[in-house]
Design a protein around this motif. Sequence first.
Motif, short mmCIF file in Angstrom:
data_model
loop_
_atom_site.label_atom_id
_atom_site.label_comp_id
_atom_site.label_asym_id
_atom_site.label_seq_id
_atom_site.Cartn_x
_atom_site.Cartn_y
_atom_site.Cartn_z
N PRO A 17 0.80 -1.24 0.00
CA PRO A 17 0.00 0.00 0.00
C PRO A 17 0.83 1.28 0.00
CG PRO A 17 -0.77 -1.56 1.68
CD PRO A 17 0.58 -2.02 1.23
N ASN A 18 2.14 1.18 0.28
CA ASN A 18 2.95 2.38 0.47
C ASN A 18 4.09 2.57 -0.51
OD1 ASN A 18 1.59 3.23 2.89
ND2 ASN A 18 2.71 1.66 4.03
N LEU A 23 8.70 5.45 -3.45
CA LEU A 23 9.74 5.40 -4.48
C LEU A 23 9.53 6.46 -5.56
CD1 LEU A 23 10.20 1.54 -4.94
CD2 LEU A 23 11.65 3.14 -3.65
N SER A 24 8.29 6.84 -5.81
CA SER A 24 8.03 7.85 -6.84
C SER A 24 8.64 9.20 -6.49
CB SER A 24 6.52 8.01 -7.05
OG SER A 24 5.89 8.62 -5.93
N LYS A 25 8.95 9.42 -5.21
CA LYS A 25 9.58 10.67 -4.76
C LYS A 25 11.09 10.52 -4.60
CE LYS A 25 5.59 12.73 -4.44
NZ LYS A 25 5.21 13.78 -5.41
N MET A 82 15.01 5.53 5.62
CA MET A 82 13.58 5.79 5.48
C MET A 82 12.78 4.53 5.77
SD MET A 82 13.59 7.83 1.86
CE MET A 82 11.79 7.95 1.91
N ASP A 83 11.61 4.72 6.37
CA ASP A 83 10.62 3.66 6.39
C ASP A 83 9.89 3.69 5.05
OD1 ASP A 83 11.38 3.05 8.92
OD2 ASP A 83 9.61 3.90 9.92
N ALA A 84 9.20 2.60 4.74
CA ALA A 84 8.56 2.47 3.42
C ALA A 84 7.31 3.33 3.29
CB ALA A 84 8.21 1.01 3.15
N ARG A 167 -0.49 3.77 4.68
CA ARG A 167 -1.82 3.43 4.17
C ARG A 167 -2.16 1.94 4.39
NH1 ARG A 167 -3.26 7.37 0.19
NH2 ARG A 167 -2.13 9.27 0.72
N LYS A 168 -1.37 1.24 5.18
CA LYS A 168 -1.68 -0.16 5.45
C LYS A 168 -2.96 -0.27 6.28
CE LYS A 168 2.39 -1.35 7.17
NZ LYS A 168 3.22 -0.17 6.93
N SER A 169 -3.57 -1.45 6.28
CA SER A 169 -4.86 -1.65 6.93
C SER A 169 -4.75 -1.55 8.45
CB SER A 169 -5.43 -3.03 6.56
OG SER A 169 -4.65 -4.06 7.16
N LEU A 170 -5.89 -1.32 9.08
CA LEU A 170 -5.94 -1.28 10.54
C LEU A 170 -5.51 -2.62 11.13
CD1 LEU A 170 -6.65 0.16 13.18
CD2 LEU A 170 -9.03 -0.55 12.86
#
Length: 257
Positions: A17-18, A23-25, A82-84, A167-170
């Motif tokens: 989800p992340n 990576l796009s940045k 960095m974290d993902a 954006r990972k799930s709860l």
Amino acid sequence: MDLTTITPLILTYNEEPNIDRTLSKLTWAKEVIIIDSFSTDKTLEIVKNYENVTVFQRTFDSHSNQWNYGLNQINSEWILSMDADYIINEQLLAEINHLAQNSLVDGYFIPFKYCVFGKPLNQTILPPRQCLFRKNKAIYIDDGHTQLLKNDGKISQIKSYIYHDDRKSLSRWLWAQDRYMILEVEKILKTPVNQLSLGDKIRKKIILAPFIVFFYCLILKGGILDGWHGWYYAFQRMFAEILLSLRLIEAKYFNQE
């Protein structure tokens, strides 16, 4: 500072989800190093879309060992750890680019903007982290559920933010928090009281920490002004502290058996 002297280093495990947003940045980087703990989702498929990314896989045993393994794969002078779910923005890149190339500084703390469902909150309890540092000055050590960077050089501060946008799930968040709190309990119980931070001393009392954190996030940090995003964050942090309290009670009970 020349951006070509910086290698971003990212740890991943099931970050589907992340990872694409992160990576796009980072297309400005000559090389990005990812240390993957054998993801089972589409993380590695997404990573293949970025030609500047090199992936190493290693079975996870501890955060410090995983990060230090990553450091050993990098040849550049500077590392951006960095974290993902970290998002680098143009303002931060511009500030880094204007840092003195031959500065005596060996590491920089960078503040965060925590996001809930993509919305940056005004203020949170997430502290700055030493994310940018010279490789030859640093090593990671374990600290509870996470890690600390030990840097023998001079440290400074960057003003621009990294966006922390998970954006990972709860369900995944709950799974991770339980693992984290088991390690936090071990740290709190094994550390002499006079060496604990004020926050950990309060946590060790079990009862107060969840309510203090909820009030702090919602009122003192102004989370209530962020609407339901702020409430969500306050509930998250309170739940994490409740889980820690339950784990502390459990540890105390089993130690009496």
